[in-house]
Design an enzyme around this catalytic site. Structure first.
Site, mmCIF file in Angstrom:
data_model
loop_
_atom_site.group_PDB
_atom_site.id
_atom_site.type_symbol
_atom_site.label_atom_id
_atom_site.label_comp_id
_atom_site.label_asym_id
_atom_site.label_seq_id
_atom_site.Cartn_x
_atom_site.Cartn_y
_atom_site.Cartn_z
ATOM 1 N N CYS A 17 1.252 -8.519 -20.135
ATOM 2 C CA CYS A 17 1.189 -7.394 -20.090
ATOM 3 C C CYS A 17 1.321 -6.453 -20.578
ATOM 4 O O CYS A 17 1.955 -5.493 -20.853
ATOM 5 C CB CYS A 17 -0.216 -7.181 -21.436
ATOM 6 S SG CYS A 17 -0.116 -9.271 -22.597
ATOM 7 N N LYS A 20 5.032 -4.719 -21.624
ATOM 8 C CA LYS A 20 5.060 -3.560 -22.648
ATOM 9 C C LYS A 20 5.532 -2.680 -23.400
ATOM 10 O O LYS A 20 4.909 -2.008 -21.663
ATOM 11 C CB LYS A 20 3.629 -4.220 -23.488
ATOM 12 C CG LYS A 20 3.475 -5.873 -23.820
ATOM 13 C CD LYS A 20 1.686 -5.247 -24.580
ATOM 14 C CE LYS A 20 1.642 -5.283 -25.235
ATOM 15 N NZ LYS A 20 -0.003 -5.512 -26.346
ATOM 16 N N ASP A 51 -3.455 -8.355 -34.337
ATOM 17 C CA ASP A 51 -2.832 -9.027 -34.067
ATOM 18 C C ASP A 51 -1.692 -9.869 -34.359
ATOM 19 O O ASP A 51 -1.384 -10.390 -33.428
ATOM 20 C CB ASP A 51 -3.762 -10.085 -33.396
ATOM 21 C CG ASP A 51 -5.061 -9.067 -32.136
ATOM 22 O OD1 ASP A 51 -4.185 -8.281 -31.579
ATOM 23 O OD2 ASP A 51 -6.181 -8.574 -32.612
ATOM 24 N N ASP A 68 3.987 -13.541 -28.986
ATOM 25 C CA ASP A 68 4.477 -13.139 -27.747
ATOM 26 C C ASP A 68 4.851 -13.802 -26.090
ATOM 27 O O ASP A 68 4.635 -14.610 -26.280
ATOM 28 C CB ASP A 68 3.018 -13.143 -26.877
ATOM 29 C CG ASP A 68 1.946 -11.175 -27.037
ATOM 30 O OD1 ASP A 68 2.852 -11.328 -25.581
ATOM 31 O OD2 ASP A 68 1.467 -11.299 -27.077
ATOM 32 N N SER A 141 16.054 -21.540 -25.883
ATOM 33 C CA SER A 141 16.236 -20.764 -24.621
ATOM 34 C C SER A 141 17.135 -20.210 -24.761
ATOM 35 O O SER A 141 18.457 -20.418 -24.894
ATOM 36 C CB SER A 141 15.850 -21.997 -23.825
ATOM 37 O OG SER A 141 17.268 -22.918 -23.936
ATOM 38 N N ASP A 227 -7.570 -8.406 -29.704
ATOM 39 C CA ASP A 227 -7.742 -8.732 -28.013
ATOM 40 C C ASP A 227 -7.327 -7.665 -27.197
ATOM 41 O O ASP A 227 -6.526 -7.163 -27.662
ATOM 42 C CB ASP A 227 -7.469 -10.563 -28.053
ATOM 43 C CG ASP A 227 -5.892 -10.735 -27.724
ATOM 44 O OD1 ASP A 227 -5.425 -9.710 -28.747
ATOM 45 O OD2 ASP A 227 -5.319 -11.049 -28.089
#
Length: 348
Positions: A17, A20, A51, A68, A141, A227
């Protein structure tokens, strides 16, 4: 294909994270986006940087939807997959939801990484989803310059029990379910300064599912939940303050993962910590004597961090007991919500 597989973290300019977009950059990008038309069934959208999105399906069910993904925070491909999947599912739990399925998002440098390595990343994610009781039901993918992995995650919650970051009330106690310091540990790992105990602390925290969130839905006194991830404790507390229109007061000494304090004193930091402070520091009041290390901890980006919960004071002890029973042994009170402007104040 190269003969020697490189370290996963060496293939990425950032990891977890911590990669970000900084809050200020994200805000600048989004300010030019046109306002979405009103939708009667959209219960939670982008209004308060919550979130996940929540869409009412009927009187008994609402769909929680999120995504995410990020670049490697560790070199072990299986662990990377586990961390990324745990982090993605956290947004479902933070809304009070129960996951129902996931889709894999995969971008890999196929000329650099072996199919075996890529397969281990996907297996790590699939194992976490299996532990959450859901399938990886598909995905997408691409061939990418840097390795990227994550999930689209879907869940369900009762429409009357949706948890958001905007419902905190004056007098609430703030509880954080995981100790801080993931960014510091991951920075030390990249610098080859993290010992085995530190790595175990890193993996143990980042691969623990925030399943507690689903048990908070409908529970008495649960007013707001989010979170704590890439924007650090200060950043996500500020989102709660802004969503609720109140002041969030935090302790300057939150719980730390093992080994973090020593690494901070040794000067280990993430670049994201400084970018976070530059983005929202003007909305935070700090004690004059707060050390640089303490401030950097509060802005430290948390990959797959804990839940920050605003709970009525008379329910705080029961919530801590529940968290302990669910295996969150580092859960602790980290502050309170008070009347005042939408800011964060760190207590002396």
């Amino acid at each position: 294909m190269t003969d020697v597989t490189p370290r996963l973290t060496s293939l990425a300019h950032g990891g977890g994270c911590g990669c970000k977009l900084a809050p200020a950059v994200l805000q600048d990008i989004l300010k030019g986006m046109p306002q979405a038309a009103p939708f009667a069934n959209l219960m939670v959208g982008t209004e308060t940087s919550d979130d996940a999105a929540v869409w009412r399906l009927n009187d008994q069910q609402a769909l929680v939807a999120t995504t995410d993904f990020f670049m490697p925070v560790v070199d072990d491909p299986f662990d990377f997959g586990r961390i990324a999947a745990t982090n993605a599912l956290s947004d479902i739990y933070a809304m009070g939801g129960t996951p129902i399925l996931a889709l894999a998002l995969v971008g890999m440098p196929v000329a650099t990484l072996s199919t075996e390595t890529i397969g281990k990343i996907l297996q790590g994610g699939a194992d976490v989803c299996a532990a959450a009781g859901i399938p990886v039901a598909g995905g997408h993918s691409i061939d990418s310059v840097e390795p990227i992995y994550g999930l689209v995650a879907l869940g369900l919650v009762h429409p009357d029990q949706v948890l958001t970051n905007r419902g905190a009330r004056a007098g609430d106690v703030l509880i954080l379910t995981k100790a801080l310091g993931v960014g510091v540990l991951s920075a030390a790992f990249k610098q080859e300064r993290l010992d085995a105990a530190g790595y175990a602390a890193l993996i143990g925290s980042t691969t623990k599912l925030n399943t507690l969130g689903a048990k908070l839905a409908g529970r008495a006194g649960m007013h707001a939940v989010t979170d704590v991830t890439g924007f650090g404790l200060l950043g996500h507390a500020l989102e709660m303050a802004r969503g609720s229109g109140l002041t969030v007061e935090l302790t300057a000494r939150p719980p730390l993962l093992d080994g973090v304090a020593a690494l901070l004193e040794a000067g280990v930091r993430t670049g994201a910590s400084g970018r976070n402070w530059a983005s929202y520091g003007e909305s935070v009041d700090l004690p004059a004597d707060l050390s640089q290390a303490a401030r950097d901890l509060l802005t430290d980006p948390q990959t797959s961090g804990g839940l920050l919960i605003a709970v009525a004071a008379d329910q705080a002890e029961a919530l801590l007991a529940l968290a302990q029973a669910e295996g969150f042994d580092r859960a602790a009170v980290v502050g309170r919500v008070v009347e005042g402007p939408a800011r964060v104040r760190v207590a002396a």
